[in-house]
Design a protein around this motif. Structure first.
Motif, mmCIF file in Angstrom:
data_model
loop_
_atom_site.group_PDB
_atom_site.id
_atom_site.type_symbol
_atom_site.label_atom_id
_atom_site.label_comp_id
_atom_site.label_asym_id
_atom_site.label_seq_id
_atom_site.Cartn_x
_atom_site.Cartn_y
_atom_site.Cartn_z
ATOM 1 N N ARG A 48 63.347 127.695 16.209
ATOM 2 C CA ARG A 48 63.423 126.913 17.566
ATOM 3 C C ARG A 48 62.874 127.625 18.895
ATOM 4 N N GLU A 49 62.808 129.051 18.923
ATOM 5 C CA GLU A 49 62.300 129.696 20.003
ATOM 6 C C GLU A 49 61.094 129.919 19.962
ATOM 7 N N CYS A 50 60.580 129.825 18.741
ATOM 8 C CA CYS A 50 58.970 130.068 18.562
ATOM 9 C C CYS A 50 58.455 128.659 18.899
ATOM 10 N N ALA A 51 59.086 127.755 18.683
ATOM 11 C CA ALA A 51 58.633 126.242 19.097
ATOM 12 C C ALA A 51 58.488 126.371 20.679
ATOM 13 N N ALA A 52 59.682 126.857 21.284
ATOM 14 C CA ALA A 52 59.736 126.656 22.886
ATOM 15 C C ALA A 52 58.638 127.308 23.513
ATOM 16 N N ASP A 53 58.205 128.609 22.560
ATOM 17 C CA ASP A 53 57.446 129.537 23.245
ATOM 18 C C ASP A 53 56.035 128.884 23.204
ATOM 19 N N VAL A 54 55.613 128.471 21.939
ATOM 20 C CA VAL A 54 54.212 127.938 21.826
ATOM 21 C C VAL A 54 53.982 126.811 22.788
ATOM 22 N N PHE A 55 54.972 125.933 22.605
ATOM 23 C CA PHE A 55 54.483 124.614 23.541
ATOM 24 C C PHE A 55 54.572 125.011 25.111
ATOM 25 N N SER A 56 55.641 125.869 25.378
ATOM 26 C CA SER A 56 55.308 126.251 26.860
ATOM 27 C C SER A 56 54.063 126.781 27.132
ATOM 28 N N GLN A 57 53.658 127.770 26.484
ATOM 29 C CA GLN A 57 52.198 128.195 26.681
ATOM 30 C C GLN A 57 51.191 127.145 26.535
ATOM 31 N N ALA A 58 51.101 126.328 25.887
ATOM 32 C CA ALA A 58 50.207 125.224 25.858
ATOM 33 C C ALA A 58 50.440 124.236 26.884
ATOM 34 N N GLY A 59 51.685 124.174 27.794
ATOM 35 C CA GLY A 59 51.743 123.293 28.845
ATOM 36 C C GLY A 59 52.196 121.868 28.149
ATOM 37 N N ILE A 60 52.772 121.983 27.023
ATOM 38 C CA ILE A 60 53.434 120.813 26.398
ATOM 39 C C ILE A 60 54.634 120.410 26.735
ATOM 40 N N VAL A 61 55.194 119.241 27.126
ATOM 41 C CA VAL A 61 56.408 118.855 27.619
ATOM 42 C C VAL A 61 56.977 117.781 26.659
ATOM 43 N N ALA A 62 56.088 116.612 26.556
ATOM 44 C CA ALA A 62 56.676 115.461 25.687
ATOM 45 C C ALA A 62 56.083 115.921 24.120
ATOM 46 N N ARG A 63 56.785 116.810 23.262
ATOM 47 C CA ARG A 63 56.155 117.180 22.036
ATOM 48 C C ARG A 63 55.578 116.070 21.246
ATOM 49 N N ARG A 64 56.375 115.270 20.979
ATOM 50 C CA ARG A 64 55.759 114.158 20.093
ATOM 51 C C ARG A 64 54.790 113.452 20.822
#
Lengths: 140, 390
Positions: B261-277
Motif C-alpha cells: 500500500r505504501e509503495c503504491a501511494a509513493d509511486v502514484f504521488s511521484q507521478a502526480g496521479i490522484v484518481a488511480r483508476r
C-alpha cells in the motif's frame, strides 16, 4: 528411495561442442577476434563481446604455466591421492585451462614442464573425461 | 545538493525471448544475450553505446549457479564496464529496472542496459521454494502452498465467489493468445476447463497457477538527451518505488501488506496521479496465482477494500474494460521468475510506446508496471507515460 534435487545444464553451441569433443577424445578451443585461440572456448569474445563460432582443435599435449600441490580428497581428481592443480596451456591454444597433474611428489612439478592428457576409458561429455594430465614421456 | 532534482529517464529499447518450458538450444548466457540484443536493436544502439549493465534474477538455487552474473559480463558486452546484480526474489525484475533507472536519474550514467532472466528448466523452482519456515512444521510445497491461505483469507474477508479466480485465469490465457512471446498459448481454453482442472493448493486450481518458463527480458534506459534518438517514441518514467517488509511479524496483513500500500501511494504521488483508476490506462500486474488480481486491485487502490473481485466479474480488467490488467497474458501465461517482474515493467512501457501489437490497448498513455516477491514482502512499481514528465 532416493530423494534428490537435481540440476541440469543447457550448454549451448560452444560449451556443448567442447564437451562433445571431450567425449570423442578431442579438445577444441575457439578463435577470438584478436586471433588468439581461447581454450576452454567461450561463447562471446572477451574483447569485443561479439559471438564466436570458429572452433579450433588443439593438441593433447601442452605445458604447465603455474601449479599448486594439494593433498587428495575424496571426489577430487585421482580419488584421494595427492596431486598438483595446474594451469595448462595446450599446444595450439593461447590460454590455459585448470586441471590435475598426476605425479608422486611436488619435486616432479615445474613451470614449463610438458604434460599430456590421460583420457578416461568411459567418457560422457564432462570435464572429467580428462582423468588428469601426466608428464609427457620423452620430454625433458 | 540542495535544489537538485532527478534527471528525466526513459525506456528506449525493449527485448524479450519467446518464453517456453525449455530453451534447450541456448545456455544461460545465450538466453540473456538474445533479450539484450533485441533491446539494443529496438534502441538502435550497439554494445559500445552502453555505459553500465544492471542484471537481476531470482534465487541462485533456481538454476544451481551461484552468482551467475560473474560469468555473464562477456555475454552482455560489459567487460570493462560497471555491472550490478540485484536480488529481491520474485519482484527482482521490477527492482532491477528501478535500480537501472536510478543510475540514469542520478546522472551517473547516460545509457544503461538492464536484463533479467530465469532458466527454470535447469532445476525445479517449486521444490526450491519449499523451504521450512522457522518455528513451524513443514506444511507447504511451493509458492502456491504458501499463498493459498492468504487467498482463502481474502475470499473470507471479501465474500468473493469461488469462480473469480477462474475468470482471471481465463482472461489472462486468452490475452496471451495475442502475445507472440507468451509461454502458454492455450487455443482451446474455456471457463469449464479451468474450473475442472485439478485442485493443487485449495483454493488454487492447476490452471490458476503460472507455468515454469525459460526466458529473459531486457531494456535500455537513457537520460533525456538519449530519449529522442530512436525512431520509436520513448516511455518516460513518471515514478518508481520499492518497499520491503519482513516475511512474518505480529499484525502483518498478508492479504494487503503495508509495504504494498505504501509503495503504491509513493509511486502514484511521484507521478502526480490522484484518481488511480481513471488516470491509469493499463496495468501489468504480478499475478502468479489468479486470485492476486483482485487482491492487488484493492491493495493498489484501484478498488475499495473487498470490492476488487467485482472489477473482475464485471469485465473491467478485460482488454476492452476501463482498466485492462495484463493484456500480455501476465505471469499466469509466462513465468521465467527473475524476468517476470521486468516483463511487467517492459510491457507497461510497450503499451505507452504503442508497440504491443495485437495486445495493444488503444490510446494507452499512462501505465503501471507492478511486481511483488518473497512472501509478498518485496514490492516494486513504476508508472510510465507517453508524455515527458513536467
Amino acid at each position: 528411495m532416493v530423494i534428490e534435487y537435481p540440476f541440469s545444464r543447457t550448454t549451448g553451441p560452444v560449451i556443448g561442442a567442447f564437451l562433445t569433443g571431450l567425449r570423442e577424445g578431442v579438445v577444441v578451443g575457439i578463435k577470438g577476434s584478436d586471433g588468439r585461440v581461447l581454450m576452454p572456448p567461450t561463447e562471446y569474445d572477451p574483447v569485443t563481446s561479439e559471438s564466436l563460432n570458429e572452433m579450433v582443435e588443439v593438441g593433447q599435449t601442452g605445458q604447465v604455466t603455474t601449479w599448486s600441490w594439494t593433498e587428495g580428497r575424496r571426489y577430487q581428481p585421482l580419488d584421494g591421492r595427492p596431486f598438483a592443480w595446474a594451469l595448462i596451456k595446450l599446444d595450439g591454444a593461447d590460454t590455459a585451462m585448470l586441471h590435475a597433474v598426476d605425479v608422486a611428489s611436488p619435486d616432479q612439478m615445474s613451470i614449463g614442464m610438458r604434460v599430456r592428457i590421460r583420457w578416461r576409458a568411459e567418457r560422457e561429455g564432462h570435464i572429467r573425461d580428462i582423468e588428469c594430465f601426466e608428464p609427457e614421456v620423452g620430454a625433458s | 545538493m540542495a535544489g537538485s532534482r532527478k534527471q528525466r529517464a526513459a525506456i528506449v529499447g525493449i527485448g524479450q525471448t519467446k518464453h517456453m518450458s525449455t530453451r534447450g538450444d541456448v545456455s544461460i548466457a545465450g538466453l540473456i544475450r538474445e533479450a539484450a540484443l533485441r533491446a539494443l536493436e529496438d534502441a538502435e544502439m550497439t554494445w559500445a553505446d552502453i555505459d553500465a549493465v544492471v542484471i537481476g534474477k531470482a534465487p541462485d538455487f533456481f538454476e544451481g549457479v551461484m552468482m551467475p552474473e560473474l560469468f555473464l559480463a562477456d555475454a552482455l558486452g560489459c567487460a570493462g564496464k560497471p555491472m550490478l546484480r540485484v536480488h529481491t526474489a520474485g519482484s527482482v525484475g521490477g527492482s532491477t529496472s528501478i535500480v537501472a533507472a536510478s543510475l540514469v536519474q542520478a546522472g551517473i550514467h547516460e545509457r544503461v542496459l538492464t536484463v533479467a532472466f530465469e532458466k527454470q528448466s535447469e532445476s525445479e523452482a517449486m521444490w526450491a521454494l519449499s523451504m521450512p519456515m522457522p518455528f513451524a512444521p513443514p506444511t507447504h510445497a511451493g509458492a502456491g502452498g504458501y499463498f493459498a491461505p492468504h487467498i482463502r483469507s481474502y475470499m473470507r474477508r471479501s465474500g468473493a465467489p469461488d469462480h473469480i479466480g477462474v475468470l482471471v485465469a481465463l482472461k489472462d490465457r486468452l490475452n496471451a493468445l495475442k502475445n507472440p512471446y507468451a509461454h502458454l498459448h492455450e487455443e482451446d481454453v474455456t471457463f469449464e476447463k479451468i474450473a475442472d482442472s485439478v485442485m493443487l493448493w485449495d483454493p488454487i486450481r492447476y490452471s490458476e497457477t503460472c507455468p515454469s518458463s525459460d526466458g529473459a527480458c531486457a531494456m535500455v534506459i537513457t537520460n533525456e538527451a538519449g530519449a529522442s534518438r530512436g525512431s520509436l517514441p520513448p516511455a518516460w518514467i513518471h515514478g518508481a518505488a520499492m518497499r520491503s517488509e519482513p516475511t512474518m511479524f505480529a499484525g502483518r496483513d498478508v492479504v494487503s501488506p503495508r509495504g504494498s500500500r505504501e509503495c503504491a501511494a509513493d509511486v502514484f504521488s511521484q507521478a502526480g496521479i490522484v484518481a488511480r483508476r481513471r488516470e491509469i490506462d493499463v496495468v501489468e500486474m504480478y499475478v502468479p496465482f489468479s486470485w492476486y488480481e483482485p487482491m492487488w486491485l484493492e491493495s493498489l487502490g484501484f478498488a475499495d477494500e473487498g470490492k476488487g473481485w467485482t472489477m473482475v466479474e464485471d469485465g473491467s480488467t478485460q482488454m476492452d474494460g476501463d482498466l485492462p490488467v495484463n493484456p500480455s497474458g501476465g505471469v499466469l501465461s509466462t513465468n521465467p521468475i527473475g524476468a517476470s517482474g521486468m516483463l511487467r515493467f517492459a510491457e507497461a512501457a510497450m503499451q505507452v510506446r504503442g508497440q504491443a501489437g495485437e495486445h495493444q490497448i488503444d490510446g494507452a498513455r499512462t501505465a503501471l508496471g507492478h511486481a511483488y516477491g518473497g512472501g509478498a514482502q518485496f514490492f516494486a512499481m513504476w508508472v510510465v507515460g507517453a508524455d515527458k514528465p513536467a
